[in-house]
Motif scaffolding. Sequence first.
Motif, PDB file in Angstrom:
ATOM      1  N   LEU A  41       0.834  -1.595  -0.204  1.00 56.35           N
ATOM      2  CA  LEU A  41       0.092  -0.017   0.165  1.00 56.35           C
ATOM      3  C   LEU A  41       0.571   1.313   0.204  1.00 56.35           C
ATOM      4  CD1 LEU A  41      -2.554  -0.889   2.845  1.00 56.35           C
ATOM      5  CD2 LEU A  41      -2.959  -0.510  -0.441  1.00 56.35           C
ATOM      6  N   VAL A  42       2.114   1.230   0.381  1.00 53.98           N
ATOM      7  CA  VAL A  42       3.289   2.711   0.598  1.00 53.98           C
ATOM      8  C   VAL A  42       3.104   3.358  -0.595  1.00 53.98           C
ATOM      9  CG1 VAL A  42       5.639   3.103   1.009  1.00 53.98           C
ATOM     10  CG2 VAL A  42       4.436   2.000   2.396  1.00 53.98           C
ATOM     11  N   PRO A  43       3.535   2.642  -1.936  1.00 54.43           N
ATOM     12  CA  PRO A  43       3.649   3.156  -3.243  1.00 54.43           C
ATOM     13  C   PRO A  43       1.828   3.402  -3.391  1.00 54.43           C
ATOM     14  CG  PRO A  43       4.293   0.954  -3.767  1.00 54.43           C
ATOM     15  CD  PRO A  43       3.383   1.022  -2.321  1.00 54.43           C
ATOM     16  N   LEU A  44       1.015   3.345  -2.960  1.00 51.71           N
ATOM     17  CA  LEU A  44      -0.039   3.558  -3.707  1.00 51.71           C
ATOM     18  C   LEU A  44      -0.457   5.018  -2.468  1.00 51.71           C
ATOM     19  CD1 LEU A  44      -2.743   3.902  -5.080  1.00 51.71           C
ATOM     20  CD2 LEU A  44      -3.557   2.195  -3.816  1.00 51.71           C
ATOM     21  N   LEU A  45      -0.836   4.714  -0.618  1.00 48.36           N
ATOM     22  CA  LEU A  45      -1.217   5.646  -0.275  1.00 48.36           C
ATOM     23  C   LEU A  45       0.188   6.499   1.321  1.00 48.36           C
ATOM     24  CD1 LEU A  45      -3.383   3.759   1.783  1.00 48.36           C
ATOM     25  CD2 LEU A  45      -4.147   4.760   0.022  1.00 48.36           C
ATOM     26  N   GLY A  46       1.401   5.713   0.844  1.00 45.04           N
ATOM     27  CA  GLY A  46       2.151   6.710   1.339  1.00 45.04           C
ATOM     28  C   GLY A  46       2.396   5.783   2.364  1.00 45.04           C
ATOM     29  N   PHE A  47       3.500   5.731   3.280  1.00 45.84           N
ATOM     30  CA  PHE A  47       4.414   5.639   4.206  1.00 45.84           C
ATOM     31  C   PHE A  47       3.513   6.082   5.603  1.00 45.84           C
ATOM     32  CE2 PHE A  47       6.622   5.724   8.597  1.00 45.84           C
ATOM     33  CZ  PHE A  47       7.054   4.216   8.286  1.00 45.84           C
ATOM     34  N   LEU A  48       3.494   7.035   5.605  1.00 46.50           N
ATOM     35  CA  LEU A  48       2.604   7.002   7.084  1.00 46.50           C
ATOM     36  C   LEU A  48       1.009   7.025   6.493  1.00 46.50           C
ATOM     37  CD1 LEU A  48       3.864  10.391   7.853  1.00 46.50           C
ATOM     38  CD2 LEU A  48       3.974   8.653   9.043  1.00 46.50           C
ATOM     39  N   PRO A  49      -0.172   6.367   6.072  1.00 49.32           N
ATOM     40  CA  PRO A  49      -1.409   6.111   5.952  1.00 49.32           C
ATOM     41  C   PRO A  49      -1.545   4.691   5.874  1.00 49.32           C
ATOM     42  CG  PRO A  49      -1.294   8.042   4.052  1.00 49.32           C
ATOM     43  CD  PRO A  49       0.526   7.584   5.287  1.00 49.32           C
ATOM     44  N   ALA A  50       0.108   4.289   5.193  1.00 44.97           N
ATOM     45  CA  ALA A  50      -0.135   2.424   4.851  1.00 44.97           C
ATOM     46  C   ALA A  50       0.109   1.739   6.312  1.00 44.97           C
ATOM     47  CB  ALA A  50       1.023   2.192   3.985  1.00 44.97           C
ATOM     48  N   LEU A  51       1.380   2.526   7.154  1.00 41.72           N
ATOM     49  CA  LEU A  51       0.696   2.692   8.646  1.00 41.72           C
ATOM     50  C   LEU A  51       0.589   2.328   9.974  1.00 41.72           C
ATOM     51  CD1 LEU A  51       3.535   1.787  10.938  1.00 41.72           C
ATOM     52  CD2 LEU A  51       4.388   4.409  11.173  1.00 41.72           C
ATOM     53  N   GLY A  52      -0.268   3.465   9.217  1.00 40.90           N
ATOM     54  CA  GLY A  52      -1.905   3.559   9.950  1.00 40.90           C
ATOM     55  C   GLY A  52      -2.079   2.582   9.848  1.00 40.90           C
ATOM     56  N   LEU A  53      -2.562   2.394   8.422  1.00 37.45           N
ATOM     57  CA  LEU A  53      -3.659   1.197   8.026  1.00 37.45           C
ATOM     58  C   LEU A  53      -3.608   0.243   8.993  1.00 37.45           C
ATOM     59  CD1 LEU A  53      -4.782   2.486   4.857  1.00 37.45           C
ATOM     60  CD2 LEU A  53      -6.583   2.889   6.773  1.00 37.45           C
TER      61      LEU A  53
ATOM     62  N   GLU B 271      11.503  14.550  11.094  1.00 36.09           N
ATOM     63  CA  GLU B 271      11.637  15.287  12.266  1.00 36.09           C
ATOM     64  C   GLU B 271      13.361  15.246  12.699  1.00 36.09           C
ATOM     65  OE1 GLU B 271      10.239  18.191  12.412  1.00 36.09           O
ATOM     66  OE2 GLU B 271       8.191  17.929  10.421  1.00 36.09           O
ATOM     67  N   PHE B 272      13.012  14.012  12.947  1.00 40.68           N
ATOM     68  CA  PHE B 272      14.508  13.531  13.746  1.00 40.68           C
ATOM     69  C   PHE B 272      15.520  12.918  12.771  1.00 40.68           C
ATOM     70  CE2 PHE B 272      17.454  10.411  15.740  1.00 40.68           C
ATOM     71  CZ  PHE B 272      17.754  11.275  17.019  1.00 40.68           C
ATOM     72  N   LEU B 273      15.029  12.028  11.950  1.00 41.55           N
ATOM     73  CA  LEU B 273      16.302  11.661  11.293  1.00 41.55           C
ATOM     74  C   LEU B 273      16.080  12.652   9.801  1.00 41.55           C
ATOM     75  CD1 LEU B 273      15.566   8.196  11.315  1.00 41.55           C
ATOM     76  CD2 LEU B 273      17.505   9.413  11.917  1.00 41.55           C
ATOM     77  N   ASN B 274      14.866  13.744   9.850  1.00 42.49           N
ATOM     78  CA  ASN B 274      15.001  14.007   8.303  1.00 42.49           C
ATOM     79  C   ASN B 274      15.373  13.856   6.952  1.00 42.49           C
ATOM     80  OD1 ASN B 274      15.041  16.846   6.720  1.00 42.49           O
ATOM     81  ND2 ASN B 274      16.727  17.019   7.191  1.00 42.49           N
ATOM     82  N   VAL B 275      14.396  12.576   7.084  1.00 42.83           N
ATOM     83  CA  VAL B 275      13.952  11.835   5.795  1.00 42.83           C
ATOM     84  C   VAL B 275      12.884  11.663   5.004  1.00 42.83           C
ATOM     85  CG1 VAL B 275      13.996   9.432   5.068  1.00 42.83           C
ATOM     86  CG2 VAL B 275      15.454  10.208   7.448  1.00 42.83           C
ATOM     87  N   PRO B 276      13.293  12.207   4.043  1.00 40.48           N
ATOM     88  CA  PRO B 276      11.828  12.400   3.694  1.00 40.48           C
ATOM     89  C   PRO B 276      10.989  10.959   3.429  1.00 40.48           C
ATOM     90  CG  PRO B 276      13.480  12.702   1.931  1.00 40.48           C
ATOM     91  CD  PRO B 276      14.009  12.042   2.680  1.00 40.48           C
ATOM     92  N   LEU B 277       9.493  11.107   3.594  1.00 42.17           N
ATOM     93  CA  LEU B 277       8.748  10.005   3.269  1.00 42.17           C
ATOM     94  C   LEU B 277       7.838   9.364   2.281  1.00 42.17           C
ATOM     95  CD1 LEU B 277       7.371   9.872   7.141  1.00 42.17           C
ATOM     96  CD2 LEU B 277       8.555   8.500   6.554  1.00 42.17           C
ATOM     97  N   PRO B 278       7.921   8.251   1.104  1.00 38.32           N
ATOM     98  CA  PRO B 278       6.880   8.256   0.858  1.00 38.32           C
ATOM     99  C   PRO B 278       5.787   8.586   1.001  1.00 38.32           C
ATOM    100  CG  PRO B 278       8.553   6.094   0.725  1.00 38.32           C
ATOM    101  CD  PRO B 278       8.447   6.887   2.240  1.00 38.32           C
TER     102      PRO B 278
END
Length: 166
Positions: free
Chosen positions: A103-115, A149-156
Motif C-alpha cells: 500500500l505504500v506506493p499507493l497511499l504513502g508510508f504514514l497512511p499505510a502504517l496507520g492502516l 523530524e528527527f532523521l530528516n528523511v523524506p517519507l514516500p
Amino acid sequence: MSAPAPQAAGPRAQAVAFGVLAALGAAVFGSSFGYGLFGEEGRVGPGLLPMVTGLLLFLLSAGQLATRLRRAAPTPAEPDGTEARRSRQLWTVVAALPVAVLLVPLLGFLPALGLMVLFVSAVVERRPPLVALLVAAVAVAAGYGVFSEFLNVPLPTGAVGDLLGW
C-alpha cells in the motif's frame, strides 16, 4: 453438542512463521546498507534505523526459531485455546505486513502504517474502536516524528499524496 476445540499450531508451524520473520529481518538488514548509515557531518543516515530494526527482527526471530526447533515434543494445548489464538494472531500480522508494504506506493508510508496499526489493534488485538484509532494515531505521529523530524528523511507520499500535493 459443542465443536471440538481448535488445535494450537505446533512447533513446526511456529518455526515456519519465525523463519519467515527471520528472513524478512535479514533482508531488511541487508538492504539498509544501500541507503547509507550516516549522512553529512556524522548525522544519522536513512539506512541506520532499518539496519537496527532488521537486525533486531532477525535476532529475535532466529532465537524463537531455534527454541521451536529444539522442542522435542509438542506441548499440550492450553484448555482455553490461548496458544491457538496467539498463533492465529501471529499469522494474521505476518499476512498483513506485505499488504501494508504494497500500500505504500499507493497511499504513502504514514497512511499505510496507520492502516496496518489500526488493523492490528482493532482486528488482531480486538481493542475497542476508539482505542485502536488512538493507537494508530500515536503510531503515525511517532513515525512522522522519527523519520521526518528527527532523521530528516523524506517519507514516500504515494500516488494519493502526489495527487493531493503532499
